[in-house]
Scaffold this motif. Structure first.
Motif, PDB file in Angstrom:
ATOM      1  N   LEU A  38      86.012  81.206  63.914  1.00 33.33           N
ATOM      2  CA  LEU A  38      85.113  80.322  63.158  1.00 33.33           C
ATOM      3  C   LEU A  38      85.533  80.151  61.700  1.00 33.33           C
ATOM      4  CD1 LEU A  38      81.633  81.527  64.440  1.00 33.33           C
ATOM      5  CD2 LEU A  38      82.813  79.419  64.996  1.00 33.33           C
ATOM      6  N   TYR A  55      87.905  76.269  61.473  1.00 36.91           N
ATOM      7  CA  TYR A  55      87.941  75.193  62.452  1.00 36.91           C
ATOM      8  C   TYR A  55      87.575  73.839  61.847  1.00 36.91           C
ATOM      9  CZ  TYR A  55      82.829  75.677  62.830  1.00 36.91           C
ATOM     10  OH  TYR A  55      81.492  75.732  62.572  1.00 36.91           O
ATOM     11  N   TYR A 114      84.784  68.927  66.848  1.00 44.41           N
ATOM     12  CA  TYR A 114      84.234  70.235  67.216  1.00 44.41           C
ATOM     13  C   TYR A 114      82.720  70.106  67.351  1.00 44.41           C
ATOM     14  CZ  TYR A 114      82.882  70.558  62.296  1.00 44.41           C
ATOM     15  OH  TYR A 114      82.333  70.307  61.081  1.00 44.41           O
ATOM     16  N   TYR A 165      79.661  73.150  67.231  1.00 42.75           N
ATOM     17  CA  TYR A 165      79.331  74.568  67.163  1.00 42.75           C
ATOM     18  C   TYR A 165      77.853  74.738  67.420  1.00 42.75           C
ATOM     19  CZ  TYR A 165      78.469  79.207  65.229  1.00 42.75           C
ATOM     20  OH  TYR A 165      78.068  80.509  65.058  1.00 42.75           O
ATOM     21  N   ASN A 186      74.973  77.422  67.405  1.00 38.19           N
ATOM     22  CA  ASN A 186      74.492  78.737  66.966  1.00 38.19           C
ATOM     23  C   ASN A 186      73.148  79.000  67.635  1.00 38.19           C
ATOM     24  OD1 ASN A 186      73.576  81.025  65.591  1.00 38.19           O
ATOM     25  ND2 ASN A 186      74.485  80.373  63.633  1.00 38.19           N
ATOM     26  N   SER A 245      72.930  73.686  65.307  1.00 37.27           N
ATOM     27  CA  SER A 245      74.252  73.250  65.760  1.00 37.27           C
ATOM     28  C   SER A 245      74.841  72.290  64.728  1.00 37.27           C
ATOM     29  CB  SER A 245      74.171  72.548  67.125  1.00 37.27           C
ATOM     30  OG  SER A 245      73.384  71.368  67.027  1.00 37.27           O
ATOM     31  N   SER A 284      78.376  69.493  64.182  1.00 34.08           N
ATOM     32  CA  SER A 284      79.460  68.824  64.912  1.00 34.08           C
ATOM     33  C   SER A 284      80.191  67.862  63.995  1.00 34.08           C
ATOM     34  CB  SER A 284      78.896  68.061  66.120  1.00 34.08           C
ATOM     35  OG  SER A 284      78.023  67.027  65.678  1.00 34.08           O
ATOM     36  N   SER A 290      86.361  75.458  75.234  1.00 30.80           N
ATOM     37  CA  SER A 290      85.266  76.150  74.556  1.00 30.80           C
ATOM     38  C   SER A 290      85.683  77.569  74.224  1.00 30.80           C
ATOM     39  CB  SER A 290      84.006  76.154  75.425  1.00 30.80           C
ATOM     40  OG  SER A 290      84.245  76.825  76.657  1.00 30.80           O
ATOM     41  N   ASN A 308      77.104  82.615  70.896  1.00 29.72           N
ATOM     42  CA  ASN A 308      77.360  81.317  70.262  1.00 29.72           C
ATOM     43  C   ASN A 308      78.602  80.677  70.905  1.00 29.72           C
ATOM     44  OD1 ASN A 308      75.206  81.751  68.536  1.00 29.72           O
ATOM     45  ND2 ASN A 308      76.514  82.726  66.980  1.00 29.72           N
ATOM     46  N   LEU A 355      81.607  77.556  70.630  1.00 29.18           N
ATOM     47  CA  LEU A 355      82.323  76.520  69.863  1.00 29.18           C
ATOM     48  C   LEU A 355      83.068  75.631  70.860  1.00 29.18           C
ATOM     49  CD1 LEU A 355      83.374  75.258  67.228  1.00 29.18           C
ATOM     50  CD2 LEU A 355      85.276  76.900  67.319  1.00 29.18           C
ATOM     51  N   TYR A 381      85.545  72.453  71.278  1.00 27.15           N
ATOM     52  CA  TYR A 381      86.527  71.724  70.478  1.00 27.15           C
ATOM     53  C   TYR A 381      87.449  70.948  71.424  1.00 27.15           C
ATOM     54  CZ  TYR A 381      89.664  75.508  71.867  1.00 27.15           C
ATOM     55  OH  TYR A 381      90.394  76.400  72.596  1.00 27.15           O
TER      56      TYR A 381
END
Length: 527
Positions: free
Chosen positions: A82, A85, A107, A109, A111, A117, A119, A165, A172, A174, A176
């Motif tokens: 993290l 990114y 991306y 993310y 949380n 979240s 993006s 992912s 969590n 991520l 991408y």
């Protein structure tokens, strides 16, 4: 032994000979048309295959570029987690714009502990709602790349989303990946090879269309809107690694030659289709056959004309002979007339031989040029038709204006340039414009020029240079003296024609010589 020309050259024998010549010419035309059609079809088929391979290689290269981009993105994300990114996504997108790449990184993310979240990218929000993912089209992939691929519709455009992912602490996640606009992808393939005769598209192993010139077909099943069958994609049994056949284009509605070849990378498995339009092939073949027909018709006309003129010349000679025998008291006068008539007949026969000789040389050049360059062959044929307008109606006295001969030789050299290109250099210099209104023997410049090409070497490294200069008292034609080593066969009726016509007009200043590096021919002018 006395030969009776009246019976030997009867009208019946002339007609039989002319008919035989016509039949031979028709048979030759049929054979030549068959050979032209066969060679044209083979050349066009080879051209279609080359175009297919070029299209396929450009498509395969771009798919591998997209895949390499995914590997780079995965390596960067998994290296730092993290930490960077966001920066990676921003920097990579800037680089893509500068390098004109099609991919766009993003991306998303999530949380879960904080219930928030974030993006980057207009398509990354599809991971916010799982139902949005279910509405997309999934591209099945069992390759080593282990990326997941989906097709997403956004604002009437279809996008190819490839993503991975990374599960982080506290559950969590991520997400991408990269996004490629299918419209931009197809436009890229068009710009790589702007050949108007072909178009290409790609579909997955399930039949989902990835690229196509018709936007409405993107994301559709290829087996529903084309006549492609699953058996057409079985290329493993083909020795060439691809299938080839004739089909009807769903895009253009015309007959095409269709090539299908598997397209497989670590992250994609499908097929590339390249369609080559066939009506352009048929049109080119038809044009060549049409031009060939025109040339043969012109040749038939010239052959028949030669026979008629020869018959008339024979009749004149027979009548003159009878007249001399019946009028012995005017023997000296009649002898002079007979001598002049004989010279005229010889000049006429030589002149009649020039046109067929020139035609057959031109046809030989056209036949060789067709197999090398079809476009130059078409230009050659059009120039040849213009030249024969000058040749069909020769002057009665065998002499013409210098200006007409200069115009003719320029067109004739354009004809030769279609064949020799850089191997031949030609220049006309007018040092005395008043001489253009004087006269010279018919086709004299063509005869001297053809003689230079026939007897000298002409290559790219050693081009043949021909210079024609119009002076006050005559025309000087000189060419670089680089004779061929092997003997050149052929009749010398062209030089004989020039010699006899100058003798007929009592001009003896025709001069041929070699001066250093040049072969020079001086043609005196007549008022």
């Amino acid at each position: 032994m006395t030969i009776n020309f009246k019976h030997a050259l009867s009208r019946k024998s002339i007609y039989i000979t002319a008919l035989s010549a016509c039949l031979i010419a028709v048979a030759a035309l049929a054979i030549l048309s068959f050979l032209i059609t066969r060679d044209s079809q083979k050349n066009t088929e080879d051209f279609a295959k080359k175009t297919f391979f070029r299209k396929y290689e450009s498509i395969e290269k771009e798919f591998k570029n997209i895949e390499d981009y995914q590997y780079l993105l995965r390596a960067l994300i998994r290296k730092d987690g993290l930490q960077n990114y966001k920066d990676y996504s921003s920097v990579l997108n800037d680089l893509n714009k500068k390098r004109n790449l099609l991919t766009d990184s993003w991306y998303y993310y999530e949380n879960k502990a904080a219930g928030k979240s974030e993006s980057d990218g207009f398509l990354s929000d599809i991971f916010r709602n799982k139902k949005d993912i279910e509405k997309t089209i999934t591209l099945e992939n069992d390759g080593a790349g282990d990326f997941r691929d989906i097709l997403v519709t956004h604002k009437d455009s279809l996008f190819w989303v490839s993503y991975d992912s990374l599960i982080l602490p506290d559950k969590n996640v991520l997400y991408y990946g990269s996004t490629v606009s299918l419209d931009d992808l197809h436009q890229y393939f068009i710009n790589v090879d702007k050949n108007s005769n072909t178009y290409a598209y790609v579909f997955t192993k399930e039949g989902i269309c990835i690229t196509h010139p018709e936007k409405k077909y993107l994301g559709k099943n290829i087996f529903e809107f084309t006549d492609i069958n699953p058996k057409d994609t079985v290329c493993s049994t083909s020795r060439t690694g691809y299938t080839q056949g004739t089909a009807t284009s769903e895009y253009l509605g015309v007959e095409v030659t269709r090539f299908i070849k598997p397209l497989k990378t670590d992250n994609f498995e499908g097929y590339t289709v390249v369609n080559h339009v066939n009506f352009i092939i048929d049109e080119n073949v038809y044009k060549i056959k049409t031009y060939t027909t025109y040339i043969f018709l012109a040749a038939l006309f010239l052959i028949v004309t030669v026979f008629i003129l020869f018959q008339r010349a024979a009749n004149i000679a027979y009548q003159e002979k009878e007249k001399i025998q019946s009028e012995k008291n005017l023997l000296l006068i009649e002898n002079e007339k007979m001598h002049k008539a004989e010279i005229i007949n010889q000049l006429q026969q030589l002149k009649n031989n020039i046109n067929p000789h020139f035609l057959f040389n031109s046809l030989n050049s056209l036949y060789m040029l067709i197999g090398i360059n079809k476009e130059n062959a078409q230009k050659f044929t059009m120039n040849l038709s213009k030249i024969y307008r000058y040749l069909i109606v020769p002057p009665k006295e065998n002499i013409v204006l210098v200006s007409k001969e200069i115009n003719f030789i320029r067109k004739y050299m354009e004809l030769l340039k279609s064949r020799f290109d850089e191997e031949l250099r030609f220049e006309v210099i007018i040092n005395d414009s008043k001489s253009l209104e004087k006269r010279i023997p018919y086709l004299s410049l063509q005869i001297v020029t053809e003689n230079a090409i026939k007897h000298n070497v002409a290559t790219i490294d050693q081009p043949l240079e021909i210079i024609i200069s119009v002076e006050e008292n005559g025309i000087v034609v000189k060419n670089t003296w680089q004779p061929k080593t092997e003997p050149v066969q052929g009749e010398k009726f062209g030089i004989n024609y020039l010699t006899q016509i100058y003798e007929y007009f009592r001009i003896n200043s025709l001069n041929i010589s070699v001066d250093g590096e040049y072969f020079i021919c001086f043609l005196p002018l007549m008022k």
